[in-house]
Design an enzyme around this catalytic site. Structure first.
Site, PDB file in Angstrom:
ATOM      1  N   LYS A 147       0.679  -1.341   0.087  1.00  0.00           N
ATOM      2  CA  LYS A 147      -0.029   0.001  -0.058  1.00  0.00           C
ATOM      3  C   LYS A 147       0.852   1.269  -0.154  1.00  0.00           C
ATOM      4  O   LYS A 147       1.984   1.277   0.545  1.00  0.00           O
ATOM      5  CB  LYS A 147      -0.793   0.031   1.357  1.00  0.00           C
ATOM      6  CG  LYS A 147      -1.906   1.091   1.413  1.00  0.00           C
ATOM      7  CD  LYS A 147      -2.828   0.891   2.407  1.00  0.00           C
ATOM      8  CE  LYS A 147      -3.820   1.986   2.600  1.00  0.00           C
ATOM      9  NZ  LYS A 147      -4.853   1.784   3.916  1.00  0.00           N
ATOM     10  N   SER A 178      -8.998   2.974   2.717  1.00  0.00           N
ATOM     11  CA  SER A 178      -8.015   3.646   2.010  1.00  0.00           C
ATOM     12  C   SER A 178      -7.108   2.460   1.080  1.00  0.00           C
ATOM     13  O   SER A 178      -6.233   2.829   0.415  1.00  0.00           O
ATOM     14  CB  SER A 178      -7.020   4.397   2.898  1.00  0.00           C
ATOM     15  OG  SER A 178      -6.592   3.678   4.019  1.00  0.00           O
ATOM     16  N   SER A 217     -10.413   0.692   6.689  1.00  0.00           N
ATOM     17  CA  SER A 217      -9.642   0.657   5.311  1.00  0.00           C
ATOM     18  C   SER A 217      -9.015  -0.444   4.593  1.00  0.00           C
ATOM     19  O   SER A 217      -8.873  -0.585   3.587  1.00  0.00           O
ATOM     20  CB  SER A 217      -8.213   1.672   5.519  1.00  0.00           C
ATOM     21  OG  SER A 217      -8.592   2.774   6.016  1.00  0.00           O
TER      22      SER A 217
END
Length: 487
Positions: free
Chosen positions: A78, A153, A177
């Site tokens: 990520k 996210s 997320s």
């Protein structure tokens, strides 16, 4: 005929170990899919082809007896996670050229386990929103229906896994997320107990809310990646819960949690919001499967209610105050600027009082549900949301409120620190994924993973794929952005 990306992560590693595939072949195959589909689904900010090929060659050189269960498997990191020598933008134009000098601990562990990262996945700016639509990459889109968001996210990670670009991916979860994108994209998204996965070597800990975690198509793949990530590190602010002797993968493979009492609820906890019937139906389906497996499923009140929202709101504003070069503040998105402006107005005394009151509410909520082993609820209040829906009216305050109403469940378990997983049990009337949230007691990750695996087995598995899975390139998607009927 099966393609390499049809295999699960564990199957890919087994094929490499048997000499049926090499890590180099797997990585080249996945890089080809990234080149063809990565921008279509908005999966990557930065693709590291040369580093991936170098790591794959090194993985193939390791003796078979020295390899772990995921050795040689492609993955992705990520873009909120520090990666030494690789551009890490935190989803923000304010960090467009930032290259960290160090790896996050989880990145070190992933490399050491022989997994091969293909690059950095799209995320929301500074992790501030539950959608991944910024200025540094194409928006993360749901591979099941490209008009919809892949969430955030960890949206790029979910898009990459659901489109078959990588079989598993690293993400993080500070308020849902990992679990939100998993629900939207038909995946397993796991938020571990607080302290199980290191957040180091830098950072404040952010009140213990965020944690790294795995995202994948099956519970066993996710458990295997959790074993890689859950390595105790000295100096961490939270004590790491003890792992089971056979590892989380062993627990998932046995899928024997024993008879449990599972508390079910559907009432939203952070917003007084109607819950979509498809989300309730998914909970009903999961409850029926769990009952058929021998568990007692009972109705319980939710641990918290919308009355606690003002406390959560203060925390989100303060967490948005990540260090940003002053000369680049103007490059932040409107939502980020709003949250930071509100966070800057919160005094230390107010923050301390908020944390204290939240802890009191968590104690009350835990006592309210003390008679059950696990909690079952929807992951989201609605199954899907279009790309651009949250920002449609140009008002960042309205955007923030829409997010609260869309996701009124997940963030509660970031505050409690309990392990929580979104599982793709349901579907909408037109075949899009719908997740349910299964949450365990703090430190009891093994029982939660065993139950999730048992639920997966009871449902005859849920490793299903969108139409784009079979696309050779982005031209094999309808012009309106909708994939062909799912395979």
């Amino acid at each position: 005929m099966a393609e390499p990306h049809d295999l699960t992560a564990l199957e890919q590693a087994a094929a490499v170990a048997r000499g049926k595939l090499s890590s180099v072949e797997l990585v080249e195959h996945c890089l080809g899919r990234v080149a063809a589909l990565g921008d279509t689904v908005g999966a990557f900010v930065t693709v590291t082809e040369d580093l991936a090929r170098q790591a794959a060659r090194a993985a193939d050189a390791v003796p078979v007896e020295a390899r772990g269960p995921l050795h040689g498997v492609p993955t992705a990191i990520k873009d909120l996670t520090l990666t030494a020598g690789v551009r890490t933008t935190f989803g923000s134009a304010a960090f467009l050229d930032f290259v960290p000098p160090v790896d996050a601990d989880v990145v070190r562990f992933i490399k050491a386990a022989g997994l091969v990262s293909l690059g950095k996945t799209t995320t929301s700016e500074l992790g501030c929103s539950l959608y991944s639509e910024g200025r540094v990459a194409p928006p993360a889109r749901n591979p099941w229906q490209l008009a919809y968001t892949a969430g955030g996210s960890s949206g790029g990670a979910a898009a990459a896994v659901a489109a078959g670009l990588v079989p598993v991916a690293q993400g993080s979860d500070g308020g849902g997320s990992l679990r939100i994108p998993a629900s939207l994209c038909g995946l397993v998204g796991y938020k571990p107990s607080r302290g199980l996965v290191s957040g180091g070597p830098v950072g404040s800990g952010a009140f213990g809310l965020p944690t790294g975690g795995p995202l994948g198509r099956t519970v066993t793949d996710v458990a295997a990646l959790l074993d890689v990530m859950a390595v105790p590190v000295p100096g961490e602010p939270y004590l790491s819960p003890a792992a089971p002797p056979e590892g989380y993968l062993g627990v998932a493979r046995r899928a024997e949690p024993g008879p449990l009492r599972i508390g079910r609820f559907t009432m939203p906890m952070l917003a007084d919001e109607p819950v979509h019937p498809d989300c309730v139906a998914a909970v009903d389906s999961a409850a029926a499967l769990l009952a058929a497996a021998g568990h007692e499923v009972v109705e319980v009140p939710p641990p918290l209610t919308p009355a606690v929202w003002p406390l959560f709101e203060i925390l989100w504003y303060v967490l948005a105050l990540a260090p940003v070069p002053p000369q680049r503040e103007a490059e932040l998105l409107p939502l980020t600027r709003l949250m930071r402006a509100r966070g800057a107005e919160i005094s230390a005394g107010t923050l301390a009082a908020t944390l204290g009151e939240l802890q009191a509410q968590v104690r009350l909520g835990t006592r309210r549900t003390a008679g059950v082993d696990l909690l079952l609820c929807p992951t989201l209040a609605a199954p899907q949301a279009p790309v651009g829906w949250f920002t449609a009216d140009g008002d960042p305050a309205a955007d923030f409120d829409r997010q609260r109403r869309f996701s009124p469940y997940c963030a509660v378990f970031n505050v409690t620190g309990d392990p929580s997983v979104s599982l793709p049990v349901g579907s909408t009337t037109d075949g899009l994924p719908v997740g349910v949230l299964l949450t365990g007691r703090y430190g009891d990750d093994a029982r939660l993973i065993a139950t999730a695996a048992q639920l997966e087995n009871s449902s005859d598995g849920w490793d299903r794929h969108p139409a784009i899975w079979r696309a050779a390139d982005s031209a094999n998607v309808n012009g309106d952005g909708v994939g062909w009927p799912a395979s």
